[in-house]
Structure formats: structure tokens, C-alpha cells
Design an enzyme around this catalytic site. Structure first.
Site, PDB file in Angstrom:
ATOM      1  N   HIS A 188       9.832 -60.310  -1.597  1.00 38.79           N
ATOM      2  CA  HIS A 188       8.477 -59.723  -1.751  1.00 38.79           C
ATOM      3  C   HIS A 188       7.287 -60.587  -1.090  1.00 38.79           C
ATOM      4  O   HIS A 188       7.412 -61.793  -1.136  1.00 38.79           O
ATOM      5  CB  HIS A 188       8.116 -59.486  -3.075  1.00 38.79           C
ATOM      6  CG  HIS A 188       7.026 -58.492  -3.564  1.00 38.79           C
ATOM      7  ND1 HIS A 188       5.733 -59.042  -3.448  1.00 38.79           N
ATOM      8  CD2 HIS A 188       7.040 -57.004  -3.815  1.00 38.79           C
ATOM      9  CE1 HIS A 188       4.943 -57.673  -3.698  1.00 38.79           C
ATOM     10  NE2 HIS A 188       5.905 -56.701  -4.039  1.00 38.79           N
ATOM     11  N   ASP A 237      11.975 -52.345  -5.959  1.00 34.47           N
ATOM     12  CA  ASP A 237      12.402 -50.998  -4.969  1.00 34.47           C
ATOM     13  C   ASP A 237      13.979 -50.978  -4.969  1.00 34.47           C
ATOM     14  O   ASP A 237      14.625 -50.073  -4.783  1.00 34.47           O
ATOM     15  CB  ASP A 237      12.077 -51.419  -3.506  1.00 34.47           C
ATOM     16  CG  ASP A 237      10.469 -51.177  -3.448  1.00 34.47           C
ATOM     17  OD1 ASP A 237       9.814 -50.263  -3.755  1.00 34.47           O
ATOM     18  OD2 ASP A 237       9.795 -52.166  -2.891  1.00 34.47           O
TER      19      ASP A 237
END
Length: 436
Positions: free
Chosen positions: A312, A370
């Protein structure tokens, strides 16, 4: 050029010419300190250069805090783990907008206000008739939200607190209806109207899947999963779409236009489309036995293969939302009696192998939110094209809170980034017959 810390919490910037400029320090409640460079250009003819704005504080905010190194996400000071376990999405929306968790009476009032705005003007149905049937639902969402100002222009004076509050309620309440209608239109189903006897997430699921030909009952486990997904995606500090909303809002644009701009930014595959990319990746791997070879391709940068759903921009540790999403995924698959979901088996094994590999661990490439959310949505029967739309429904709570905070801050100015010009120097025009 050097920056030195002085004793009175002022940074001294030394330029190549030997001149020094004092830059005050800014302290937040949590997180890194800042250097106030607002007067830098005026006093020194210098600008800060930060492509992607990854090291630039564009605003002061009380809404969301992230500590990427420790894997911490706080909404108004509350840990996301506690909120996702104990609160509902309307509670989170109230918290983001108002700064405090609501009392029972405040929540009942707020929930009632949301329910009074779930309906869309009937003429908005005509918007959908203008789209092709194979149009992407995000295109429909972006266009329709931008068009809301043509229907709800009666109370758009952003200088008035009551108008800002009404716009926030309208956007949070109507977004699920628009999203569900976009889904129904693309599938050729009749539109389902909101049911105010249902909770926020129950109503959303009902509008997505109910049909006039049968009595549809919302599964409470799936409703809770949807609620968690919305909560986990409600806000995430100054990401690309939120920054876009603030940028548009700084011009004084109406809130519907501002949120539409955020939807447009969210549509990018590097932002809101990541969970779609995870499913595509798992589909390409195909079988658990193919994972080792896939991992090797990821390590070999020349192959251009990426491990989607890991790592991320902000988190350099486990994304705190990923653990909650993994548990929710197991609950949903268990409730639906999906004992052998190939994608889940692939995901679990891929996670196990990646986290045992020093290549990924040393680079702090851990699963993010996700990685599992796409599997949950697929199990619930939501098509891949709708994944980012659901993200937008969730993020609306954060967007309107950020927009409202920005408008209400003293000294708020139009955003106007600087640049470092690298084009041609000044030159004279040459007649066309003399150019060679």
C-alpha cells in the site's frame, strides 16, 4: 540547500546563495510534524518540489489518521477495528461529519434524516435511459451524481451551514439508490425503490437484488458484511479522490460536482479499481499449483507481473482493514455454504507463500483491504464492474465530511499548486515559411 532545526521550533532553510529563511514548525495531535512553507515562494522565490504530493501536507484535518508503519487507522480518534465490530455505517457517517459518535437519540434522528432522502427525483430515471446498456456503472454513477445539482439546486448555498448539512445528507442517502439503479440498468432489471423500513446496508442490498416477481429477503450476515465493507472504506485521509474533492471544493463548486469529481478520480485502476485487479490476477493464476511460478514472475521485474492486493502507498505494515476483511470473507463464504471457493483457496495459499518469502516481507508487501474484498463481493453475487461503485458509496461519507471540514475552515483558499517549468525558454515567433 540545507534545512536546519533551530531551538524555537523554526526550521532555517539555507539556499545555494547563502540566504536563510525561517520556516515555522507545525505539530499535529498524532503523526509527523510539518514545516510551514506557505510564505516560502513570496520570501525566497523558491517552491517545494514533491511529485505526487507524497510528502506534502495539503491541509489540516481532524477526520482520519493513518500510521502506515504501525498499521493504524483511526476515524476521529477511534480505531477502525473497534468501529467495524460495534458500529453501523450511519453511525460512522455521523461520526465523520460531526466529530463524535452519536447518542441513541442523535442516531435515530440522523437515520431518519437519511431515510427521508433516499428517493431520487423521478426524472432522474431519464438519465439512465440516455446511457448505453453496456456502459460501465461508474460512468453512470459519475454522470448522475454530477447531474443532481440540476434537480436539487434549491439549497446549494455553501456559505450556509444548513445547506451544507442538507447536501451531505442527500449525497450519503441517495448514493446507494443511484448505484443500485446503475446495476439494474446494466443488467436489464427494473429499478427497485428504497425501502425505509430497512437499515442502510439492508436497503442497499435489497435495491441491488430484489425483483418485482418475488419476495426478496436480505440475509443479515450479508447485510453485516456489506456494512463492514462500507465502514472500512468510508474514509482514508488525503488519498487521490479525497484530495480531488477538496481541490474542486476549494473553487466554491457545488457539493454534487465535487463528489462527482471524487468518483472520477476513484475510477482509476490505481485507486478504486484495485479489488477488480485482484480477481483478475487470481483468475490468471488459475490453480494453486501455478502459484510458485507466478511468484517467480513477480520477483522477475522484467516480466512486468505485479502481485495485486499486496502492499500500500501508505501502509508499510499490515493494512488493519485487511484482517477484518479476511474474517468477514470467511463468514460470508460460510453463510453461503461455499466450501470450496477456488478463488479463496488461491488467495489463502498466495498469502501464505508470499508472507513466507523474504522478498515480499523485506519489502513490507502485506495484504491490503482489496485482497479479500473482491472475493466477498463476488460471493455475494455482485459483478466485478460494480466493485468500484460500492467503494464510491462507502467513500461518500468521508468525501462529504472532508468537503464540509474544508469549507468551514477559516482562511480557506482556492487550491493552486505550483510547478517547476522545464519547457523551452522565452523565444520569438517564427513565420511559417522560415521554419526549417
Amino acid at each position: 540547500m540545507d534545512i536546519n532545526t533551530l531551538e524555537d521550533e523554526v526550521f532555517a532553510l539555507s539556499s545555494s546563495s547563502g540566504k536563510k529563511y525561517n520556516l515555522p514548525e507545525i505539530k499535529g495531535t498524532l503523526g509527523p510534524k510539518g514545516i510551514d512553507i506557505r510564505k516560502l515562494y513570496a520570501e525566497s522565490d523558491l517552491v517545494a518540489y514533491d511529485p505526487g504530493l507524497g510528502n506534502t501536507g495539503s491541509c489540516e484535518s481532524k477526520i482520519t489518521f493513518i500510521d502506515g508503519d504501525k498499521g493504524v487507522l483511526l476515524y476521529r480518534g477511534y480505531p477502525i477495528e473497534q468501529l467495524s465490530e460495534n458500529a453501523s455505517f450511519p453511525e460512522i457517517s455521523y461520526l465523520l461529519l460531526n466529530g463524535e459518535l452519536p447518542t441513541e437519540g442523535q442516531l435515530a434522528t440522523f437515520d431518519g434524516q437519511l431515510k427521508s432522502h433516499t428517493m431520487l427525483h423521478e426524472q432522474i430515471r431519464n438519465f439512465f435511459n440516455g446511457f448505453r446498456r453496456d456502459a460501465h456503472p461508474m460512468a453512470m454513477l459519475c454522470g448522475t451524481v454530477g447531474g443532481l445539482s440540476a434537480f436539487y439546486h434549491d439549497r446549494l448555498d455553501i456559505s450556509k451551514a444548513e445547506d451544507r448539512e442538507l447536501s451531505a445528507l442527500r449525497l450519503i442517502a441517495k448514493m446507494p439508490t443511484i448505484a443500485a439503479w446503475a446495476h439494474s440498468y446494466s443488467q436489464g432489471y427494473p429499478f427497485a425503490y428504497p425501502r425505509n423500513d430497512l437499515g442502510f446496508s439492508e436497503n442497499f442490498i435489497h435495491m441491488l437484488f430484489s425483483r418485482p416477481s418475488e419476495n426478496y429477503k436480505v440475509n443479515p450476515v450479508l447485510a453485516r458484511a456489506m456494512d463492514r465493507i462500507l465502514i472500512l472504506h468510508a474514509d482514508h485521509e488525503q488519498n487521490a479522490s479525497t484530495s480531488t474533492v477538496r481541490l474542486a471544493g476549494s473553487t466554491g463548486a457545488n457539493p454534487f460536482a465535487c463528489i462527482a469529481s471524487g468518483i472520477a478520480a476513484l475510477w482509476g485502476p490505481a485507486h478504486g479499481g484495485a479489488n477488480e485487479a485482484v480477481l483478475r490476477m487470481l483468475g490468471q493464476i488459475g490453480d494453486v499449483k501455478n502459484i510458485p511460478a507466478f511468484i517467480q514472475k513477480v520477483k522477475n521485474k522484467e516480466d512486468g507481473v505485479k502481485l495485486m492486493g499486496f502492499g500500500h502507498r501508505v501502509y508499510k505494515n499490515f493494512d488493519p482493514r485487511a484482517k477484518i476483511m479476511q474474517r468477514t470473507c470467511q463468514e460470508v463464504l460460510g453463510e453461503l455454504d461455499i466450501k470450496h471457493e477456488p478463488l479463496l483457496e488461491l488467495a489463502v495459499e498466495l498469502e501464505r507463500i508470499a508472507l513466507a518469502d523474504d522478498y515480499f516481507v523485506s519489502r513490507k508487501l502485506y495484504p491490503n483491504v482489496d485482497f479479500y474484498s473482491g472475493i466477498i463481493l463476488k460471493a455475494m453475487g455482485i459483478p466485478t464492474s460494480m466493485f468500484t461503485v460500492l467503494f464510491a458509496v462507502a467513500r461518500t461519507g468521508g468525501w462529504v465530511a472532508q468537503w464540509k471540514e474544508m469549507i468551514e475552515q477559516p482562511g480557506q483558499r482556492i487550491s493552486r499548486p505550483r510547478q517547476i517549468y522545464i519547457g523551452a525558454p522565452k523565444r520569438d515567433f517564427v513565420a511559417i515559411n522560415q521554419r526549417g
